[in-house]
Write a protein that holds these residues in place. Sequence first.
Motif, PDB file in Angstrom:
ATOM      1  N   GLU A  42       4.832   3.344 -15.195  1.00  0.00           N
ATOM      2  CA  GLU A  42       5.643   2.237 -15.677  1.00  0.00           C
ATOM      3  C   GLU A  42       5.170   1.655 -17.006  1.00  0.00           C
ATOM      4  O   GLU A  42       5.842   0.810 -17.570  1.00  0.00           O
ATOM      5  N   THR A  43       3.991   2.055 -17.496  1.00  0.00           N
ATOM      6  CA  THR A  43       3.467   1.477 -18.728  1.00  0.00           C
ATOM      7  C   THR A  43       3.495   2.502 -19.853  1.00  0.00           C
ATOM      8  O   THR A  43       3.584   3.705 -19.627  1.00  0.00           O
ATOM      9  N   ALA A  44       3.360   2.004 -21.077  1.00  0.00           N
ATOM     10  CA  ALA A  44       3.528   2.856 -22.250  1.00  0.00           C
ATOM     11  C   ALA A  44       2.355   3.808 -22.468  1.00  0.00           C
ATOM     12  O   ALA A  44       2.563   4.926 -22.943  1.00  0.00           O
ATOM     13  N   LEU A  45       1.129   3.409 -22.138  1.00  0.00           N
ATOM     14  CA  LEU A  45      -0.025   4.254 -22.416  1.00  0.00           C
ATOM     15  C   LEU A  45       0.012   5.586 -21.661  1.00  0.00           C
ATOM     16  O   LEU A  45      -0.074   6.648 -22.289  1.00  0.00           O
ATOM     17  N   PRO A  46       0.158   5.594 -20.322  1.00  0.00           N
ATOM     18  CA  PRO A  46       0.233   6.908 -19.662  1.00  0.00           C
ATOM     19  C   PRO A  46       1.471   7.713 -20.056  1.00  0.00           C
ATOM     20  O   PRO A  46       1.409   8.937 -20.156  1.00  0.00           O
ATOM     21  N   LEU A  47       2.576   7.026 -20.307  1.00  0.00           N
ATOM     22  CA  LEU A  47       3.784   7.745 -20.720  1.00  0.00           C
ATOM     23  C   LEU A  47       3.598   8.399 -22.086  1.00  0.00           C
ATOM     24  O   LEU A  47       4.047   9.519 -22.315  1.00  0.00           O
ATOM     25  N   GLY A  48       2.920   7.697 -22.984  1.00  0.00           N
ATOM     26  CA  GLY A  48       2.640   8.277 -24.300  1.00  0.00           C
ATOM     27  C   GLY A  48       1.718   9.475 -24.201  1.00  0.00           C
ATOM     28  O   GLY A  48       1.903  10.484 -24.891  1.00  0.00           O
ATOM     29  N   ALA A 108      11.640  -7.595 -23.970  1.00  0.00           N
ATOM     30  CA  ALA A 108      12.670  -6.641 -24.398  1.00  0.00           C
ATOM     31  C   ALA A 108      12.060  -5.425 -25.076  1.00  0.00           C
ATOM     32  O   ALA A 108      12.434  -4.284 -24.758  1.00  0.00           O
ATOM     33  N   ILE A 109      11.127  -5.621 -25.990  1.00  0.00           N
ATOM     34  CA  ILE A 109      10.543  -4.498 -26.733  1.00  0.00           C
ATOM     35  C   ILE A 109       9.663  -3.623 -25.836  1.00  0.00           C
ATOM     36  O   ILE A 109       9.794  -2.394 -25.878  1.00  0.00           O
ATOM     37  N   PRO A 110       8.747  -4.184 -25.005  1.00  0.00           N
ATOM     38  CA  PRO A 110       7.974  -3.296 -24.108  1.00  0.00           C
ATOM     39  C   PRO A 110       8.851  -2.482 -23.152  1.00  0.00           C
ATOM     40  O   PRO A 110       8.568  -1.310 -22.894  1.00  0.00           O
ATOM     41  N   LEU A 111       9.917  -3.076 -22.654  1.00  0.00           N
ATOM     42  CA  LEU A 111      10.828  -2.330 -21.778  1.00  0.00           C
ATOM     43  C   LEU A 111      11.553  -1.240 -22.550  1.00  0.00           C
ATOM     44  O   LEU A 111      11.779  -0.145 -22.032  1.00  0.00           O
ATOM     45  N   ALA A 112      11.911  -1.532 -23.786  1.00  0.00           N
ATOM     46  CA  ALA A 112      12.575  -0.522 -24.619  1.00  0.00           C
ATOM     47  C   ALA A 112      11.622   0.633 -24.921  1.00  0.00           C
ATOM     48  O   ALA A 112      12.022   1.804 -24.881  1.00  0.00           O
ATOM     49  N   ILE A 113      10.353   0.330 -25.193  1.00  0.00           N
ATOM     50  CA  ILE A 113       9.375   1.384 -25.484  1.00  0.00           C
ATOM     51  C   ILE A 113       9.164   2.282 -24.277  1.00  0.00           C
ATOM     52  O   ILE A 113       9.152   3.510 -24.401  1.00  0.00           O
ATOM     53  N   THR A 114       9.029   1.693 -23.088  1.00  0.00           N
ATOM     54  CA  THR A 114       8.857   2.537 -21.896  1.00  0.00           C
ATOM     55  C   THR A 114      10.111   3.354 -21.613  1.00  0.00           C
ATOM     56  O   THR A 114      10.026   4.504 -21.195  1.00  0.00           O
ATOM     57  N   GLY A 115      11.275   2.775 -21.849  1.00  0.00           N
ATOM     58  CA  GLY A 115      12.516   3.532 -21.664  1.00  0.00           C
ATOM     59  C   GLY A 115      12.627   4.700 -22.626  1.00  0.00           C
ATOM     60  O   GLY A 115      13.040   5.798 -22.256  1.00  0.00           O
TER      61      GLY A 115
END
Length: 143
Positions: A42-48, A108-115
Motif C-alpha cells: 500500500e505504500t510507495a517505497l515497496p511499490l517503487g 491526494a498526492i500520496p494516493l495518486a503516487i501509489t495508484g
Amino acid sequence: MSSLSYSMEQSKKETKTLMELFDPRTKLAWYTLMLFFSLYFETALPLGLILLTAIASSFILTGTLKQYKVLILLMFLLGLQVVMIQLLFCRQGVLLYQWGIIKIYSEAIPLAITGILKASIIVAASMQFFTSASPMDFTLMHM
C-alpha cells in the motif's frame, strides 16, 4: 537465395535471449507474483522497488528496454489523469487549498503516487509477460 534465407533464420534461432530460455510456467509465476505484489503493498517505497525490479529484470533478461518506449508515454498520460482525479475527488487528510468548490487535501498526492505505481507495475509485468511468452509455448506445454 534459399541458402541465404536459411542461414539468416538459423542465426535468428541461435541468438536467443535469456528470457526465451525460461519455461512458460516460470514466466507465468513471475507475472502472477508481480500482480500480487502490486495489489498487496500500500505504500510507495515497496511499490517503487517492485517496479524497479521488474524493469531491471527485463533489462537483464532481454538486454534491451525498447519494448517500454511506448509504455513511458502511456504511463505519463495515465499518471496525469490519476493525479487530476485524486486532486479533484480525494477528501482524505487536511485541507491544503480551496478555490471555489475545488478543494485539495493532503492525501491526494500520496494516493495518486501509489495508484500510478500500482498501474505501472501491472502494465510493466503484463508487457514483460506478453512479449516474452508465446501462445505456442503454452499450447505445447499441455501436450
